[in-house]
Design a protein around this motif. Structure first.
Motif, PDB file in Angstrom:
ATOM      1  N   ILE A 185       0.941  -1.203  -0.184  1.00  9.92           N
ATOM      2  CA  ILE A 185       0.073  -0.149  -0.021  1.00  9.92           C
ATOM      3  C   ILE A 185       1.004   1.163   0.199  1.00  9.92           C
ATOM      4  CG2 ILE A 185      -1.836   1.599   1.052  1.00  9.92           C
ATOM      5  CD1 ILE A 185      -3.099  -0.981   2.403  1.00  9.92           C
ATOM      6  N   ASN A 186       0.925   2.011  -0.863  1.00  5.07           N
ATOM      7  CA  ASN A 186       1.726   3.071  -1.405  1.00  5.07           C
ATOM      8  C   ASN A 186       0.825   4.406  -1.063  1.00  5.07           C
ATOM      9  OD1 ASN A 186       2.828   5.446  -2.675  1.00  5.07           O
ATOM     10  ND2 ASN A 186       4.304   3.735  -3.691  1.00  5.07           N
ATOM     11  N   THR A 187       0.942   5.272  -0.030  1.00  3.99           N
ATOM     12  CA  THR A 187       0.132   6.347   0.025  1.00  3.99           C
ATOM     13  C   THR A 187       0.381   7.403  -0.820  1.00  3.99           C
ATOM     14  OG1 THR A 187       1.533   7.230   1.921  1.00  3.99           O
ATOM     15  CG2 THR A 187      -0.184   5.690   2.545  1.00  3.99           C
ATOM     16  N   ALA A 188       1.535   7.445  -1.545  1.00  2.00           N
ATOM     17  CA  ALA A 188       1.845   8.796  -2.484  1.00  2.00           C
ATOM     18  C   ALA A 188       0.655   8.672  -3.351  1.00  2.00           C
ATOM     19  CB  ALA A 188       3.099   8.432  -3.206  1.00  2.00           C
ATOM     20  N   GLY A 189      -0.014   7.977  -3.947  1.00  2.80           N
ATOM     21  CA  GLY A 189      -1.239   8.050  -4.603  1.00  2.80           C
ATOM     22  C   GLY A 189      -2.304   9.105  -4.241  1.00  2.80           C
ATOM     23  N   LEU A 190      -2.333   9.505  -3.019  1.00  2.00           N
ATOM     24  CA  LEU A 190      -3.324  10.481  -2.257  1.00  2.00           C
ATOM     25  C   LEU A 190      -2.761  11.704  -2.400  1.00  2.00           C
ATOM     26  CD1 LEU A 190      -3.641   8.691   1.106  1.00  2.00           C
ATOM     27  CD2 LEU A 190      -5.621   9.293  -0.563  1.00  2.00           C
ATOM     28  N   ARG A 191      -1.421  11.964  -3.007  1.00  2.00           N
ATOM     29  CA  ARG A 191      -0.963  12.997  -3.280  1.00  2.00           C
ATOM     30  C   ARG A 191      -0.899  13.569  -4.783  1.00  2.00           C
ATOM     31  NH1 ARG A 191       2.555  10.453   0.581  1.00  2.00           N
ATOM     32  NH2 ARG A 191       4.264  10.526  -0.656  1.00  2.00           N
ATOM     33  N   LYS A 192      -1.468  12.580  -5.543  1.00  2.00           N
ATOM     34  CA  LYS A 192      -1.329  12.802  -7.042  1.00  2.00           C
ATOM     35  C   LYS A 192      -2.725  13.047  -7.548  1.00  2.00           C
ATOM     36  CE  LYS A 192       2.959  11.141  -6.667  1.00  2.00           C
ATOM     37  NZ  LYS A 192       4.139  12.215  -6.569  1.00  2.00           N
ATOM     38  N   ASP A 193      -2.986  13.396  -8.908  1.00  2.00           N
ATOM     39  CA  ASP A 193      -4.008  13.597  -9.398  1.00  2.00           C
ATOM     40  C   ASP A 193      -5.211  12.571  -9.167  1.00  2.00           C
ATOM     41  OD1 ASP A 193      -2.707  15.837 -10.507  1.00  2.00           O
ATOM     42  OD2 ASP A 193      -3.153  14.979 -12.767  1.00  2.00           O
ATOM     43  N   ILE A 203      -8.711  -3.258  -5.693  1.00  2.00           N
ATOM     44  CA  ILE A 203      -7.535  -4.137  -6.086  1.00  2.00           C
ATOM     45  C   ILE A 203      -7.052  -4.819  -4.803  1.00  2.00           C
ATOM     46  CG2 ILE A 203      -5.144  -4.427  -6.910  1.00  2.00           C
ATOM     47  CD1 ILE A 203      -6.116  -2.123  -8.983  1.00  2.00           C
ATOM     48  N   LEU A 204      -7.153  -4.144  -3.761  1.00  2.00           N
ATOM     49  CA  LEU A 204      -6.597  -4.387  -2.475  1.00  2.00           C
ATOM     50  C   LEU A 204      -7.464  -5.672  -1.912  1.00  2.00           C
ATOM     51  CD1 LEU A 204      -4.287  -3.672  -0.481  1.00  2.00           C
ATOM     52  CD2 LEU A 204      -5.733  -2.474   0.815  1.00  2.00           C
ATOM     53  N   ASN A 205      -8.944  -5.520  -2.172  1.00  2.00           N
ATOM     54  CA  ASN A 205      -9.650  -6.705  -1.427  1.00  2.00           C
ATOM     55  C   ASN A 205      -9.293  -7.816  -2.406  1.00  2.00           C
ATOM     56  OD1 ASN A 205     -10.856  -4.438  -0.002  1.00  2.00           O
ATOM     57  ND2 ASN A 205     -12.516  -4.397  -1.362  1.00  2.00           N
ATOM     58  N   ALA A 206      -9.096  -7.789  -3.480  1.00  2.00           N
ATOM     59  CA  ALA A 206      -8.978  -9.195  -4.268  1.00  2.00           C
ATOM     60  C   ALA A 206      -7.440  -9.482  -3.973  1.00  2.00           C
ATOM     61  CB  ALA A 206      -8.663  -8.661  -5.717  1.00  2.00           C
ATOM     62  N   VAL A 234      -3.684   1.344   6.938  1.00  2.00           N
ATOM     63  CA  VAL A 234      -3.826   0.451   7.887  1.00  2.00           C
ATOM     64  C   VAL A 234      -5.614  -0.046   7.799  1.00  2.00           C
ATOM     65  CG1 VAL A 234      -3.874  -0.570  10.156  1.00  2.00           C
ATOM     66  CG2 VAL A 234      -1.859   0.644   9.216  1.00  2.00           C
ATOM     67  N   GLU A 235      -6.294   1.062   7.807  1.00  2.00           N
ATOM     68  CA  GLU A 235      -7.869   0.836   7.683  1.00  2.00           C
ATOM     69  C   GLU A 235      -8.263   0.079   6.490  1.00  2.00           C
ATOM     70  OE1 GLU A 235      -9.106   1.612  10.922  1.00  2.00           O
ATOM     71  OE2 GLU A 235     -10.555   1.157   9.491  1.00  2.00           O
ATOM     72  N   SER A 236      -7.609   0.397   5.192  1.00  2.00           N
ATOM     73  CA  SER A 236      -7.757  -0.181   3.926  1.00  2.00           C
ATOM     74  C   SER A 236      -7.602  -1.400   4.198  1.00  2.00           C
ATOM     75  CB  SER A 236      -6.925   0.376   3.010  1.00  2.00           C
ATOM     76  OG  SER A 236      -7.263   1.494   2.356  1.00  2.00           O
ATOM     77  N   ALA A 237      -6.442  -1.887   4.631  1.00  2.00           N
ATOM     78  CA  ALA A 237      -5.650  -3.083   4.682  1.00  2.00           C
ATOM     79  C   ALA A 237      -6.762  -4.075   5.413  1.00  2.00           C
ATOM     80  CB  ALA A 237      -4.429  -3.125   5.303  1.00  2.00           C
ATOM     81  N   ARG A 238      -7.154  -3.631   6.583  1.00  2.00           N
ATOM     82  CA  ARG A 238      -8.010  -4.183   7.536  1.00  2.00           C
ATOM     83  C   ARG A 238      -9.409  -4.385   6.671  1.00  2.00           C
ATOM     84  NH1 ARG A 238      -6.065  -4.803  12.761  1.00  2.00           N
ATOM     85  NH2 ARG A 238      -8.423  -5.481  13.332  1.00  2.00           N
ATOM     86  N   ALA A 240      -9.834  -5.021   3.682  1.00  2.00           N
ATOM     87  CA  ALA A 240      -9.474  -5.972   2.743  1.00  2.00           C
ATOM     88  C   ALA A 240      -9.215  -7.442   3.295  1.00  2.00           C
ATOM     89  CB  ALA A 240      -8.097  -5.559   2.007  1.00  2.00           C
ATOM     90  N   GLY A 241      -9.308  -7.539   4.807  1.00  2.00           N
ATOM     91  CA  GLY A 241      -9.205  -8.876   5.364  1.00  2.00           C
ATOM     92  C   GLY A 241      -7.817  -9.072   5.735  1.00  2.00           C
ATOM     93  N   TYR A 242      -6.875  -8.074   5.678  1.00  2.00           N
ATOM     94  CA  TYR A 242      -5.486  -8.464   6.186  1.00  2.00           C
ATOM     95  C   TYR A 242      -5.422  -8.341   7.786  1.00  2.00           C
ATOM     96  CZ  TYR A 242      -3.484  -8.236   1.563  1.00  2.00           C
ATOM     97  OH  TYR A 242      -2.897  -8.854   0.032  1.00  2.00           O
ATOM     98  N   GLU A 243      -4.654  -9.427   8.205  1.00  2.00           N
ATOM     99  CA  GLU A 243      -4.291  -9.383   9.703  1.00  2.00           C
ATOM    100  C   GLU A 243      -2.821  -9.398   9.922  1.00  2.00           C
ATOM    101  OE1 GLU A 243      -6.616 -12.742  11.028  1.00  2.00           O
ATOM    102  OE2 GLU A 243      -8.557 -11.679  10.766  1.00  2.00           O
ATOM    103  N   GLU A 244      -2.314  -9.379   8.842  1.00  2.00           N
ATOM    104  CA  GLU A 244      -0.752  -9.314   9.192  1.00  2.00           C
ATOM    105  C   GLU A 244      -0.017  -8.555   7.773  1.00  2.00           C
ATOM    106  OE1 GLU A 244       0.501 -13.410   9.361  1.00  2.00           O
ATOM    107  OE2 GLU A 244       0.973 -13.164   7.241  1.00  2.00           O
ATOM    108  N   TYR A 245       1.086  -7.846   8.007  1.00  2.00           N
ATOM    109  CA  TYR A 245       1.713  -7.355   7.000  1.00  2.00           C
ATOM    110  C   TYR A 245       3.152  -7.663   6.974  1.00  2.00           C
ATOM    111  CZ  TYR A 245       3.897  -4.237  10.701  1.00  2.00           C
ATOM    112  OH  TYR A 245       4.510  -3.728  11.776  1.00  2.00           O
ATOM    113  N   GLN A 246       4.085  -7.471   6.078  1.00  2.00           N
ATOM    114  CA  GLN A 246       5.357  -8.234   6.062  1.00  2.00           C
ATOM    115  C   GLN A 246       6.609  -6.972   6.217  1.00  2.00           C
ATOM    116  OE1 GLN A 246       5.268 -11.182   5.235  1.00  2.00           O
ATOM    117  NE2 GLN A 246       2.951 -11.286   5.358  1.00  2.00           N
ATOM    118  N   THR A 247       7.575  -7.442   6.783  1.00  2.00           N
ATOM    119  CA  THR A 247       8.880  -6.809   6.944  1.00  2.00           C
ATOM    120  C   THR A 247       9.990  -7.537   5.966  1.00  2.00           C
ATOM    121  OG1 THR A 247       9.696  -7.660   8.913  1.00  2.00           O
ATOM    122  CG2 THR A 247       8.275  -5.585   9.028  1.00  2.00           C
TER     123      THR A 247
END
Ligand SMILES: [Zn+2]
Ligand SMILES: [Zn+2]
Length: 273
Positions: A185-193, A203-206, A234-238, A240-247
């Motif tokens: 999830i890349n939040t930069a899109g919020l700062r673009k057109d 897409i995240l849901n899929a 994080v709200e969006s990820a949740r 979409a059903g995500y319960e974990e993320y990766q490092t």
């Protein structure tokens, strides 16, 4: 996150790290635009001889902020035919992760470049999106990358196809799942057109349904952009059903639980201003 070496970002890694500490983040990562085999391939990346300098900048941020985990990565363009070059880059430093991004859909056209907007008007958006996602799927199956960057970058300037793209996007996500490659999830899109995160909630849901691994990125090109809009991410990820993320460390992924307190320090900071 980026550094001034790519010629369109401001602030040194130590300044990004200082901002991250202020926000209460515990881990950040740098992934500046990698050099190409030919210098000055375009005007928005470091040159080959600057790669060691880039690594040194990240190392000095690590030394200055021992309380913060700072990962060393690269954002690498996937272009068919560049595979050998990408493998040679991988061998030059002990990277934590490679983000594979598609910006180029044909020779000389980086579709997110605002100086080349006229090119969009000459083309059929569906054809552009089709090539874009086809290349993303190639990147995901190449074995060269840990994470695929800003998965629906083609929407940046709002040239949306009229046709249904769920087939081509679904094929890309299946490839990620099959090859154990993460998306971000890349939040930069919020700062673009386009005014929404990459990728879209649909897409995240899929991706969530297919259990495609997920990371979080601000794609910061300035210290003040570090961790930007992470609460929404994080709200969006949740949703979409995500319960974990990766490092990623040394190009191996480790899942972490996606608790509400993942963003607690950020929420606190936002309230306090
Ligand atoms: Zn950039
Ligand atoms: Zn990019």
């Amino acid at each position: 996150m980026h550094t001034p070496l790519c010629r369109h970002a401001a602030g040194e890694p130590v300044e990004y790290a200082a901002h991250a500490v202020k926000l209460g983040l515990t881990e950040i990562g740098f992934s500046d635009h990698s050099p190409m085999a030919v210098d000055d391939f375009d005007e928005w990346r470091m040159r080959d001889r600057q790669l060691d300098e880039y690594v040194e900048k990240v190392r000095s941020a690590q030394r200055e902020f021992p309380q913060l985990t700072i990962k060393l990565g690269l954002e690498v363009d996937f272009i068919p035919g560049h595979e050998e070059w990408i493998r040679s880059l991988a061998a030059r430093h002990p990277w934590d992760y490679f983000i594979g991004s598609v910006h180029y859909v044909s020779e000389g056209w980086d579709l997110d470049n605002p100086t080349k907007l006229a090119e969009w008007r000459k083309r059929d958006p569906f054809k552009v999106w089709s090539v874009y996602f086809e290349r993303l799927a190639m990147a995901a199956s190449s074995g060269l990358f840990d994470i695929i960057g800003h998965a629906d970058l083609a929407k940046k300037f709002c040239f949306y196809p009229k046709e249904d793209c769920s087939g081509i996007i679904g094929a890309f996500l299946h490839t990620c799942a099959d090859h154990d490659v993460a998306i971000e999830i890349n939040t930069a899109g919020l700062r673009k057109d386009c005014r929404e995160m990459y990728p879209s909630q649909a897409i995240l849901n899929a991706a969530g349904e297919l259990r495609v691994p997920l990371t979080f990125g601000s794609d910061a090109h300035a210290p003040g952009e570090v961790g930007m809009n992470f609460e929404e991410a994080v709200e969006s990820a949740r949703r979409a059903g995500y319960e974990e993320y990766q490092t990623f460390t040394g190009r191996v992924r480790t899942p972490r639980p996606l608790h509400r307190d993942t963003v607690e320090p950020l929420a606190k900071f936002a309230k306090e201003g």
